[in-house]
Design an enzyme around this catalytic site. Structure first.
Site, PDB file in Angstrom:
ATOM      1  N   ASN A  11       0.863  -1.176   0.000  1.00  0.00           N
ATOM      2  CA  ASN A  11       0.000   0.000   0.000  1.00  0.00           C
ATOM      3  C   ASN A  11       0.903   1.230   0.000  1.00  0.00           C
ATOM      4  O   ASN A  11       1.499   1.565   1.016  1.00  0.00           O
ATOM      5  CB  ASN A  11      -0.883  -0.040   1.268  1.00  0.00           C
ATOM      6  CG  ASN A  11      -1.698   1.219   1.447  1.00  0.00           C
ATOM      7  OD1 ASN A  11      -1.827   2.032   0.525  1.00  0.00           O
ATOM      8  ND2 ASN A  11      -2.265   1.386   2.639  1.00  0.00           N
ATOM      9  N   TRP A  12       1.000   1.861  -1.146  1.00  0.00           N
ATOM     10  CA  TRP A  12       1.925   3.004  -1.278  1.00  0.00           C
ATOM     11  C   TRP A  12       1.379   4.260  -0.604  1.00  0.00           C
ATOM     12  O   TRP A  12       2.081   5.248  -0.471  1.00  0.00           O
ATOM     13  CB  TRP A  12       2.203   3.303  -2.753  1.00  0.00           C
ATOM     14  CG  TRP A  12       2.969   2.240  -3.487  1.00  0.00           C
ATOM     15  CD1 TRP A  12       3.343   0.999  -3.016  1.00  0.00           C
ATOM     16  CD2 TRP A  12       3.473   2.321  -4.831  1.00  0.00           C
ATOM     17  NE1 TRP A  12       4.034   0.310  -3.984  1.00  0.00           N
ATOM     18  CE2 TRP A  12       4.125   1.098  -5.105  1.00  0.00           C
ATOM     19  CE3 TRP A  12       3.420   3.296  -5.826  1.00  0.00           C
ATOM     20  CZ2 TRP A  12       4.727   0.834  -6.343  1.00  0.00           C
ATOM     21  CZ3 TRP A  12       4.016   3.032  -7.062  1.00  0.00           C
ATOM     22  CH2 TRP A  12       4.662   1.807  -7.299  1.00  0.00           C
ATOM     23  N   LYS A  13       0.108   4.243  -0.266  1.00  0.00           N
ATOM     24  CA  LYS A  13      -0.560   5.411   0.329  1.00  0.00           C
ATOM     25  C   LYS A  13      -0.364   6.646  -0.574  1.00  0.00           C
ATOM     26  O   LYS A  13      -0.260   6.499  -1.794  1.00  0.00           O
ATOM     27  CB  LYS A  13      -0.052   5.649   1.748  1.00  0.00           C
ATOM     28  CG  LYS A  13      -0.105   4.388   2.604  1.00  0.00           C
ATOM     29  CD  LYS A  13       0.084   4.659   4.059  1.00  0.00           C
ATOM     30  CE  LYS A  13       0.191   3.353   4.798  1.00  0.00           C
ATOM     31  NZ  LYS A  13       0.225   3.525   6.238  1.00  0.00           N
ATOM     32  N   HIS A  97      -9.377   0.907   5.184  1.00  0.00           N
ATOM     33  CA  HIS A  97      -8.079   1.098   5.844  1.00  0.00           C
ATOM     34  C   HIS A  97      -8.286   2.023   7.046  1.00  0.00           C
ATOM     35  O   HIS A  97      -9.088   2.962   6.989  1.00  0.00           O
ATOM     36  CB  HIS A  97      -7.075   1.708   4.860  1.00  0.00           C
ATOM     37  CG  HIS A  97      -5.672   1.688   5.388  1.00  0.00           C
ATOM     38  ND1 HIS A  97      -5.226   2.597   6.321  1.00  0.00           N
ATOM     39  CD2 HIS A  97      -4.635   0.858   5.140  1.00  0.00           C
ATOM     40  CE1 HIS A  97      -3.964   2.321   6.612  1.00  0.00           C
ATOM     41  NE2 HIS A  97      -3.577   1.265   5.914  1.00  0.00           N
ATOM     42  N   GLU A  99      -6.663   4.397   8.160  1.00  0.00           N
ATOM     43  CA  GLU A  99      -6.448   5.822   7.901  1.00  0.00           C
ATOM     44  C   GLU A  99      -7.707   6.459   7.319  1.00  0.00           C
ATOM     45  O   GLU A  99      -7.939   7.653   7.499  1.00  0.00           O
ATOM     46  CB  GLU A  99      -5.221   6.014   6.988  1.00  0.00           C
ATOM     47  CG  GLU A  99      -3.929   5.781   7.772  1.00  0.00           C
ATOM     48  CD  GLU A  99      -2.744   5.351   6.943  1.00  0.00           C
ATOM     49  OE1 GLU A  99      -2.789   5.434   5.703  1.00  0.00           O
ATOM     50  OE2 GLU A  99      -1.748   4.903   7.563  1.00  0.00           O
ATOM     51  N   GLU A 167      -5.116  -5.236  10.774  1.00  0.00           N
ATOM     52  CA  GLU A 167      -4.092  -4.208  10.956  1.00  0.00           C
ATOM     53  C   GLU A 167      -4.346  -3.463  12.263  1.00  0.00           C
ATOM     54  O   GLU A 167      -5.189  -2.535  12.300  1.00  0.00           O
ATOM     55  CB  GLU A 167      -4.137  -3.201   9.802  1.00  0.00           C
ATOM     56  CG  GLU A 167      -3.895  -3.821   8.445  1.00  0.00           C
ATOM     57  CD  GLU A 167      -3.335  -2.796   7.482  1.00  0.00           C
ATOM     58  OE1 GLU A 167      -2.195  -2.983   7.029  1.00  0.00           O
ATOM     59  OE2 GLU A 167      -4.018  -1.793   7.198  1.00  0.00           O
ATOM     60  N   GLY A 173       2.721   1.992  10.752  1.00  0.00           N
ATOM     61  CA  GLY A 173       3.681   3.081  10.576  1.00  0.00           C
ATOM     62  C   GLY A 173       4.440   3.461  11.837  1.00  0.00           C
ATOM     63  O   GLY A 173       5.124   4.480  11.870  1.00  0.00           O
ATOM     64  N   SER A 212       3.651  -2.392  10.318  1.00  0.00           N
ATOM     65  CA  SER A 212       5.108  -2.395  10.522  1.00  0.00           C
ATOM     66  C   SER A 212       5.770  -3.718  10.138  1.00  0.00           C
ATOM     67  O   SER A 212       6.720  -4.156  10.795  1.00  0.00           O
ATOM     68  CB  SER A 212       5.451  -2.018  11.973  1.00  0.00           C
ATOM     69  OG  SER A 212       5.042  -0.684  12.232  1.00  0.00           O
ATOM     70  N   GLY A 233       2.909  -1.247   4.291  1.00  0.00           N
ATOM     71  CA  GLY A 233       2.904   0.169   3.955  1.00  0.00           C
ATOM     72  C   GLY A 233       4.310   0.652   3.652  1.00  0.00           C
ATOM     73  O   GLY A 233       4.824   0.511   2.533  1.00  0.00           O
ATOM     74  N   GLY A 234       4.988   1.197   4.662  1.00  0.00           N
ATOM     75  CA  GLY A 234       6.293   1.834   4.476  1.00  0.00           C
ATOM     76  C   GLY A 234       7.299   0.994   3.701  1.00  0.00           C
ATOM     77  O   GLY A 234       7.971   1.493   2.790  1.00  0.00           O
TER      78      GLY A 234
HETATM   79  C1  PEP Z   1      -0.610  -0.001   6.153  1.00  0.00           C
HETATM   80  O1  PEP Z   1      -0.737   1.198   5.999  1.00  0.00           O
HETATM   81  O2  PEP Z   1      -1.501  -0.744   5.734  1.00  0.00           O
HETATM   82  C2  PEP Z   1       0.553  -0.490   6.855  1.00  0.00           C
HETATM   83  C3  PEP Z   1       0.541  -1.718   7.270  1.00  0.00           C
HETATM   84  O3  PEP Z   1       1.605   0.400   7.018  1.00  0.00           O
HETATM   85  P1  PEP Z   1       3.065   0.070   7.645  1.00  0.00           P
HETATM   86  O4  PEP Z   1       3.537  -1.214   7.032  1.00  0.00           O
HETATM   87  O5  PEP Z   1       3.893   1.234   7.274  1.00  0.00           O
HETATM   88  O6  PEP Z   1       2.870  -0.081   9.117  1.00  0.00           O
END
Ligand code: PEP
Length: 251
Positions: A11-13, A97, A99, A167, A173, A212, A233-234
């Site tokens: 997920n590049w956001k 999600h 967010e 999640e 993050g 993470s 994500g990251g």
């Molecule tokens: C996400 O946004 O779905 C996520 C899991 O982010 P991260 O891996 O950065 O925690």
């Protein structure tokens, strides 16, 4: 016993201008040609979906949207429908999600409507659920996730239409992750919920862990019981890290 091939989804956001998004997609496409024990999916920002789709062509890496509108078309300024994602080359859409649940106020009912929209357009919906830190500390994580699943998942799910992503909000993050015991407990709980809701049809639905996930912890997270892959994500913004996580999937 139904086999569930792991899925590692990036997920590049809201990251990536054209040049770096394309470089990332090309880096992933190049490395993805090696065989992996999982399916790969990237979800770029909407502005890059078509170009990333071109860069990924022939690599076997699937393309997804990060959200979709519940309606197919109309006067919804800024909205992107599931049909538009499908038309742009997507096979998946992330919905619910945290967010979006927390910063855009999306409710379980909204997530359910978006899931139905994804299905209407022939997309696999990746439905995200997860508790906040306060909810976990109060001992309510299972109840919160049960309520999110009940409210967000429509009837009629099956493996080719639905992926669930667990999640924990506090792990996204932050570099924090739940204990492997907590991950396994939640995943087996979700599996139970899917079984009682969908019976046999739910057996092939994959349940991803997200929060993470990095190359350093991927192997143990992906080996936890009932974890069928990861939503990343990251670490999905660096081709080498994303592919290292994919490489950690059990064969
Ligand atoms: C996400 O946004 O779905 C996520 C899991 O982010 P991260 O891996 O950065 O925690």
């Amino acid at each position: 016993m139904v086999e569930r091939k792991p899925l590692v989804a990036g997920n590049w956001k809201m990251n990536g201008l054209r040049a770096d998004g394309l470089a990332l997609a090309r880096g992933i496409a190049e490395r993805a040609r090696q065989r992996h024990a999982c399916e790969l999916l990237v979800c770029p920002p909407a502005t890059l979906i078509a170009a990333v789709g071109d860069a990924l062509a022939g690599s076997g890496v699937a393309l997804g949207g990060q959200d979709c509108h519940a309606e197919p078309k109309g006067a919804f300024t800024g909205g992107i429908s599931a049909e538009m994602l499908q038309d742009a080359g997507c096979s998946h859409a992330i919905v619910g999600h945290s967010e979006r649940r927390h910063t855009c106020g999306e409710t379980d009912a909204d997530v359910r409507a978006k899931t139905l929209a994804a299905w209407r357009a022939g997309l696999v919906a990746i439905v995200c659920v997860g508790e906040t830190r306060l909810e976990r500390e109060a001992g309510g994580a299972l109840a919160v996730v049960a309520a999110q699943l009940a409210g967000s998942l429509p009837d009629g799910a099956s493996a080719d239409k639905l992926v669930v992503a667990y999640e924990p909000v506090w792990a996204i993050g932050t570099g924090l992750t739940p204990t492997l015991r907590d991950v396994a407990e939640m995943h087996s709980f979700i599996r139970h919920q899917l079984a009682s809701r969908y019976g046999e049809a739910g057996q092939g639905v994959r349940v991803l862990y997200g929060g993470s996930v990095k190359p350093a912890n991927a192997k143990e997270v992906l080996a936890a019981e009932n974890v069928d892959g990861a939503l990343v994500g990251g670490a999905s913004l660096v081709a080498g890290q994303f592919l290292a996580i994919a490489g950690a999937c059990r064969p």
